[in-house]
Write a protein that holds these residues in place. Structure first.
Motif, PDB file in Angstrom:
ATOM      1  N   ARG A 316       0.807  -1.403  -0.051  1.00  0.00           N
ATOM      2  CA  ARG A 316       0.182  -0.061  -0.040  1.00  0.00           C
ATOM      3  C   ARG A 316       0.901   1.221   0.057  1.00  0.00           C
ATOM      4  O   ARG A 316       0.463   2.163  -0.888  1.00  0.00           O
ATOM      5  CB  ARG A 316      -0.958  -0.018   1.175  1.00  0.00           C
ATOM      6  N   LEU A 317       1.880   1.100   0.836  1.00  0.00           N
ATOM      7  CA  LEU A 317       2.868   2.491   0.888  1.00  0.00           C
ATOM      8  C   LEU A 317       3.387   2.506  -0.737  1.00  0.00           C
ATOM      9  O   LEU A 317       3.516   3.613  -1.000  1.00  0.00           O
ATOM     10  CB  LEU A 317       3.903   2.079   1.943  1.00  0.00           C
ATOM     11  N   GLU A 318       4.103   1.443  -1.200  1.00  0.00           N
ATOM     12  CA  GLU A 318       4.598   1.653  -2.192  1.00  0.00           C
ATOM     13  C   GLU A 318       3.606   2.367  -3.527  1.00  0.00           C
ATOM     14  O   GLU A 318       4.091   2.973  -4.268  1.00  0.00           O
ATOM     15  CB  GLU A 318       5.229   0.090  -2.898  1.00  0.00           C
ATOM     16  N   ASP A 319       2.466   1.833  -3.625  1.00  0.00           N
ATOM     17  CA  ASP A 319       1.710   2.196  -4.493  1.00  0.00           C
ATOM     18  C   ASP A 319       1.192   3.705  -4.227  1.00  0.00           C
ATOM     19  O   ASP A 319       1.029   4.342  -5.306  1.00  0.00           O
ATOM     20  CB  ASP A 319       0.333   1.424  -4.347  1.00  0.00           C
ATOM     21  N   ALA A 320       1.098   4.042  -3.140  1.00  0.00           N
ATOM     22  CA  ALA A 320       0.778   5.429  -2.739  1.00  0.00           C
ATOM     23  C   ALA A 320       1.949   6.389  -2.848  1.00  0.00           C
ATOM     24  O   ALA A 320       1.593   7.530  -3.635  1.00  0.00           O
ATOM     25  CB  ALA A 320       0.333   5.761  -1.249  1.00  0.00           C
ATOM     26  N   PHE A 321       3.246   6.079  -2.966  1.00  0.00           N
ATOM     27  CA  PHE A 321       4.310   7.093  -3.280  1.00  0.00           C
ATOM     28  C   PHE A 321       4.457   6.888  -4.856  1.00  0.00           C
ATOM     29  O   PHE A 321       4.643   8.114  -5.552  1.00  0.00           O
ATOM     30  CB  PHE A 321       5.506   6.423  -2.507  1.00  0.00           C
ATOM     31  N   ALA A 322       4.029   5.639  -5.357  1.00  0.00           N
ATOM     32  CA  ALA A 322       4.286   5.562  -6.651  1.00  0.00           C
ATOM     33  C   ALA A 322       3.129   6.556  -7.544  1.00  0.00           C
ATOM     34  O   ALA A 322       3.522   7.301  -8.817  1.00  0.00           O
ATOM     35  CB  ALA A 322       3.999   4.139  -7.461  1.00  0.00           C
ATOM     36  N   ALA A 323       2.075   6.537  -6.856  1.00  0.00           N
ATOM     37  CA  ALA A 323       0.747   7.497  -7.280  1.00  0.00           C
ATOM     38  C   ALA A 323       1.192   8.934  -7.098  1.00  0.00           C
ATOM     39  O   ALA A 323       0.881   9.756  -8.036  1.00  0.00           O
ATOM     40  CB  ALA A 323      -0.477   7.184  -6.623  1.00  0.00           C
ATOM     41  N   ARG A 324       2.035   9.230  -5.983  1.00  0.00           N
ATOM     42  CA  ARG A 324       2.497  10.669  -5.889  1.00  0.00           C
ATOM     43  C   ARG A 324       3.772  10.846  -6.834  1.00  0.00           C
ATOM     44  O   ARG A 324       4.095  12.084  -6.697  1.00  0.00           O
ATOM     45  CB  ARG A 324       3.038  10.751  -4.330  1.00  0.00           C
ATOM     46  N   ARG A 325       4.256   9.893  -7.448  1.00  0.00           N
ATOM     47  CA  ARG A 325       5.557  10.057  -8.316  1.00  0.00           C
ATOM     48  C   ARG A 325       6.500  10.497  -7.630  1.00  0.00           C
ATOM     49  O   ARG A 325       7.193  11.483  -7.911  1.00  0.00           O
ATOM     50  CB  ARG A 325       5.199  10.959  -9.375  1.00  0.00           C
TER      51      ARG A 325
END
Length: 349
Positions: A316-325
């Motif tokens: 979930r953390l990895e996906d959230a940071f990826a979404a924020r670029r």
């Protein structure tokens, strides 16, 4: 030497089995994991030649969450006397090793074996050196002997740069008498685990600022103050007078889950007893919004499916940071001083 032995905290053997089984499947290494409850270790039995070596080459030990130590090898039986001759015979075809660690499991039986290991190490080291099986060379594999008893030992190998920093993965940290709680050792161990020692002066400097969420009475704040940082301690409970007297701590009696700093800080640390999903959301906010540069947060674990829950939250953390670029390094480990929890370290790159 086609078995992987993994040390762990007693009671977390099934988490080690689940973690290694998942990694082995991703690396196409055939085998199966097994463990006994509260034995403080698990085994991954590889069913194809070279499997244990392939697993260790395909994984970084620092990326594993629940294992404290690992080695590839096999269990061997020892006689009551002349154990050294049997070990030398078993090592005849093994590579020359650059260091030797005698280890035990983190159980009551293991603690009882510690004195035996201390007495046995010197004559064994002398015999191995004389036989040309042991040289003082940090580039060569480490010989790890894990004794289950005086009659049974796991003869294992591991690369010094891809295994635990300390024998059995247990750091020998001394509790500072001036610290207000023993929880201070959790954060000190996190520094040693996640930050290379040569980077402490730049990443843990006295020119930095920090925030401790859920600080009282100040075990983690103590570690920040010890590094000379200016600290904002967030907790409705009282802080230790010794910390407040330093002049480096500002204590705010507010909600740690809603408070935000007016200016970004260098470090945020948090050891609040809360559901892990809520603590992970806190990490996502502080790192994602640039409120801090680095963070150490403990995630309290559920009673069941603990590895699955940790993996879900990390994803979930990895996906959230990826979404924020934004680029963030994420590390997670069950430290020796942890109990029903894991420690996460995040750094915004």
């Amino acid at each position: 030497m086609n078995t992987l032995l993994l040390h762990c905290r007693p009671g977390f053997e099934s988490e080690v089995c689940a973690e290694l089984s998942e990694h082995a499947a991703l690396l196409n290494v055939a085998g199966y994991a097994k463990a006994k409850a509260n034995s403080a270790h698990a085994e991954f039995i590889c069913t194809e030649a070279g499997g244990a070596d392939a697993l260790m080459r395909g994984l970084r030990f620092s990326q594993l969450i629940f294992p404290r130590q690992w080695a590839r090898g096999a269990f061997i039986d020892l006689p009551e006397t002349d154990r050294i001759s049997v070990l030398l015979e078993q090592l005849a075809d093994a590579p020359v090793c650059g260091s030797l660690w005698l280890e035990v499991l983190d159980t009551n039986e293991g603690k009882e074996l510690s004195n035996f290991c201390k007495k046995f190490e010197a004559p064994l080291r002398k015999a191995l050196t004389k036989a040309g099986r042991l040289q003082d060379d940090p580039r060569k594999p480490r010989l790890l002997l894990t004794f289950k008893s005086g009659r049974e030992v796991f003869l294992g190998l591991a690369e010094p740069n891809n295994s635990a920093q300390w024998p059995m993965g247990i750091p020998r940290l001394k509790f500072p008498r001036e610290a207000p709680s023993r929880s201070t050792l959790k954060l000190e161990e996190a520094w040693h685990t996640f930050i290379p020692r040569e980077q402490w002066e730049t990443r843990l400097s006295d020119e930095m600022t920090g925030v401790d969420l859920g600080a009282a009475p100040g075990g983690w704040t103590y570690q920040l103050v010890r590094r000379g940082m200016l600290v904002t301690a967030i907790d409705n409970g009282p802080m230790a007078d010794s910390l407040m007297d330093t002049g480096l701590v500002q204590h705010l009696m507010v909600d740690g889950f809603t408070w935000k700093p007016k200016q970004p800080v260098d470090w945020m640390v948090c050891d609040i007893v809360e559901k892990p999903a809520r603590s992970a959301a806190l990490l996502e906010t502080w790192i994602g919004e640039g409120l801090c540069r680095e963070a150490v947060v403990n995630l309290k674990l559920p009673m069941k499916q603990r590895y699955a829950e940790v993996r879900r939250l990390l994803q979930r953390l990895e996906d959230a940071f990826a979404a924020r670029r934004i680029k963030v390094s994420i590390a997670c480990k069950q430290l020796y001083h942890d109990r029903e929890e894991v420690t996460c370290h995040l750094r915004r790159l």
